[in-house]
Design an enzyme around this catalytic site. Structure first.
Site, mmCIF file in Angstrom:
data_model
loop_
_atom_site.group_PDB
_atom_site.id
_atom_site.type_symbol
_atom_site.label_atom_id
_atom_site.label_comp_id
_atom_site.label_asym_id
_atom_site.label_seq_id
_atom_site.Cartn_x
_atom_site.Cartn_y
_atom_site.Cartn_z
ATOM 1 N N LYS A 105 12.237 5.111 3.238
ATOM 2 C CA LYS A 105 12.521 4.147 2.196
ATOM 3 C C LYS A 105 12.924 2.823 2.834
ATOM 4 O O LYS A 105 13.818 2.779 3.679
ATOM 5 C CB LYS A 105 13.646 4.648 1.291
ATOM 6 C CG LYS A 105 13.265 5.813 0.403
ATOM 7 C CD LYS A 105 12.355 5.370 -0.727
ATOM 8 C CE LYS A 105 12.096 6.504 -1.706
ATOM 9 N NZ LYS A 105 11.236 6.060 -2.840
ATOM 10 N N LYS B 228 2.402 11.101 -9.203
ATOM 11 C CA LYS B 228 3.526 11.856 -9.745
ATOM 12 C C LYS B 228 3.092 12.433 -11.093
ATOM 13 O O LYS B 228 3.104 11.733 -12.117
ATOM 14 C CB LYS B 228 4.753 10.949 -9.891
ATOM 15 C CG LYS B 228 5.330 10.482 -8.556
ATOM 16 C CD LYS B 228 6.574 9.636 -8.783
ATOM 17 C CE LYS B 228 7.340 9.411 -7.492
ATOM 18 N NZ LYS B 228 6.610 8.592 -6.517
ATOM 19 N N GLU C 60 3.838 2.037 0.764
ATOM 20 C CA GLU C 60 3.728 2.202 -0.690
ATOM 21 C C GLU C 60 4.343 1.010 -1.408
ATOM 22 O O GLU C 60 5.478 0.625 -1.129
ATOM 23 C CB GLU C 60 4.478 3.466 -1.145
ATOM 24 C CG GLU C 60 3.787 4.768 -0.863
ATOM 25 C CD GLU C 60 4.625 5.930 -1.371
ATOM 26 O OE1 GLU C 60 5.207 5.814 -2.485
ATOM 27 O OE2 GLU C 60 4.725 6.931 -0.655
ATOM 28 N N ASP D 170 1.748 3.653 -6.131
ATOM 29 C CA ASP D 170 2.582 4.655 -6.773
ATOM 30 C C ASP D 170 2.918 4.184 -8.185
ATOM 31 O O ASP D 170 2.282 4.588 -9.157
ATOM 32 C CB ASP D 170 3.842 4.873 -5.941
ATOM 33 C CG ASP D 170 4.765 5.938 -6.515
ATOM 34 O OD1 ASP D 170 4.525 6.394 -7.650
ATOM 35 O OD2 ASP D 170 5.735 6.317 -5.844
ATOM 36 N N ASP E 167 7.946 3.235 2.112
ATOM 37 C CA ASP E 167 7.960 3.119 0.652
ATOM 38 C C ASP E 167 8.941 2.027 0.258
ATOM 39 O O ASP E 167 10.150 2.167 0.427
ATOM 40 C CB ASP E 167 8.371 4.456 0.026
ATOM 41 C CG ASP E 167 8.264 4.435 -1.494
ATOM 42 O OD1 ASP E 167 7.829 3.400 -2.048
ATOM 43 O OD2 ASP E 167 8.610 5.446 -2.134
#
Length: 306
Positions: A130, A229, A184, A207, A158
């Site tokens: 992250k 997701k 991402e 995403d 991400d």
């Protein structure tokens, strides 16, 4: 679709988190959702999870609960919310195989020491990190420190749309992109992602973009991965169609969790084996919970008029 179920039971679950999760301005300390259990006329039982993610899902848990209640009572719905459609498709499919949930790679966040602690627990040379939660300069320092410490480590970054253009350029021009699979959602303005890939040579992963109801798949040079997701996209067929289109352009797909309970993760794991068997799913979220199992409260049982 529901012609062969005999009864349905709706339950609500709550599961505490180790530490609060911050989604933009929202902070959550517990994950809340619904379990739907269908009993079919042929004796089969199916179960699904309905769990909108605050800050990401358009619908709230209250709206999802009202819709599934109306649906089970026979009231026609123009369109199911994504979380409801996902849970219903899972329940209609039966029970997922009771196989261990193993994420293909760990999720890293925090400082170097914390990241190394997580890496030491996993025998892997791939991790997801992250970023955009601290300054770009600090992100660059952390990424380079991790890559220098382990010359075989590869990272997937991400940013959750956390950077403006100049910040993304600074980070991507100061790290070894040959060891970064993709980044991402690097930009607040996701429409600039193709330009960013062209400018820096970085691979891009999408995403949050996929969750926009107006999104339609289109390839651009530098698009490397779709992070799907399922509980935020809805029906299984939506996920399957995205995978099929992306694979036609040699774009990889990763099925990923949205902090569902263990039961929801079992379904995503099952879907990954069916739709993306060569790509490990992103399911390293169970460690976020301080309780091993969700606390369940049964709400109501519905009878279907056959």
């Amino acid at each position: 679709m529901l012609c062969n179920w005999q009864s349905a039971t709706l339950s609500r679950y709550t599961q505490a988190l180790h530490t609060p999760l911050q989604f933009g301005p929202l902070q959550i300390t517990h994950r809340h959702g619904l379990y739907l259990e269908l009993h079919f006329t042929d004796g089969r039982v199916g179960r699904g999870e309905i769990a909108p993610l605050p800050g990401f899902s358009d619908e709230t848990l209250e709206q999802a609960e009202q819709q599934i209640r109306d649906y089970l009572q026979g009231h026609a719905q123009r369109k199911l919310y994504p979380s409801v459609a996902f849970g219903m498709d899972c329940a209609m499919a039966g029970f997922p195989p009771n196989s261990p949930i193993v994420s293909g790679y760990p999720l890293l966040n925090g400082d170097f020491a914390h990241c190394q602690q997580i890496l030491s627990l996993h025998n892997t040379k791939l991790a997801k990190l992250k970023v955009a939660r601290q300054s770009p300069k600090q992100d660059v320092a952390l990424i380079n420190q991790l890559l220098e410490h382990d010359p075989e480590l590869r990272l997937r970054l991400d940013a959750n749309r956390g950077w403006i253009w100049n910040q993304a350029i600074y980070v991507l021009e100061n790290i070894d992109l040959s060891r970064i699979d993709y980044i991402e959602e690097p930009l607040m303005n996701s429409q600039q992602c193709a330009l960013l890939a062209q400018r820096t040579g970085a691979g891009i992963g999408l995403d949050e973009t996929l969750q926009d109801s107006s999104y339609r798949y289109h390839y651009f040079e530098g698009l490397r991965c779709l992070v799907i997701k399922p509980s935020l996209l809805g029906p299984w067929r939506v996920c399957a169609n995205l995978v099929e289109q992306a694979h036609a352009d040699q774009v990889s797909c990763v099925l990923s969790s949205a902090y569902e309970s263990e039961f929801g993760l079992q379904w995503i794991n099952t879907m990954a084996k069916q739709y993306t068997p060569d790509q490990a799913p992103g399911l390293d979220t169970l460690k976020a919970f301080s309780e091993q199992a969700a606390n369940i409260e049964e709400l109501e049982t519905f009878q279907h008029k056959l």
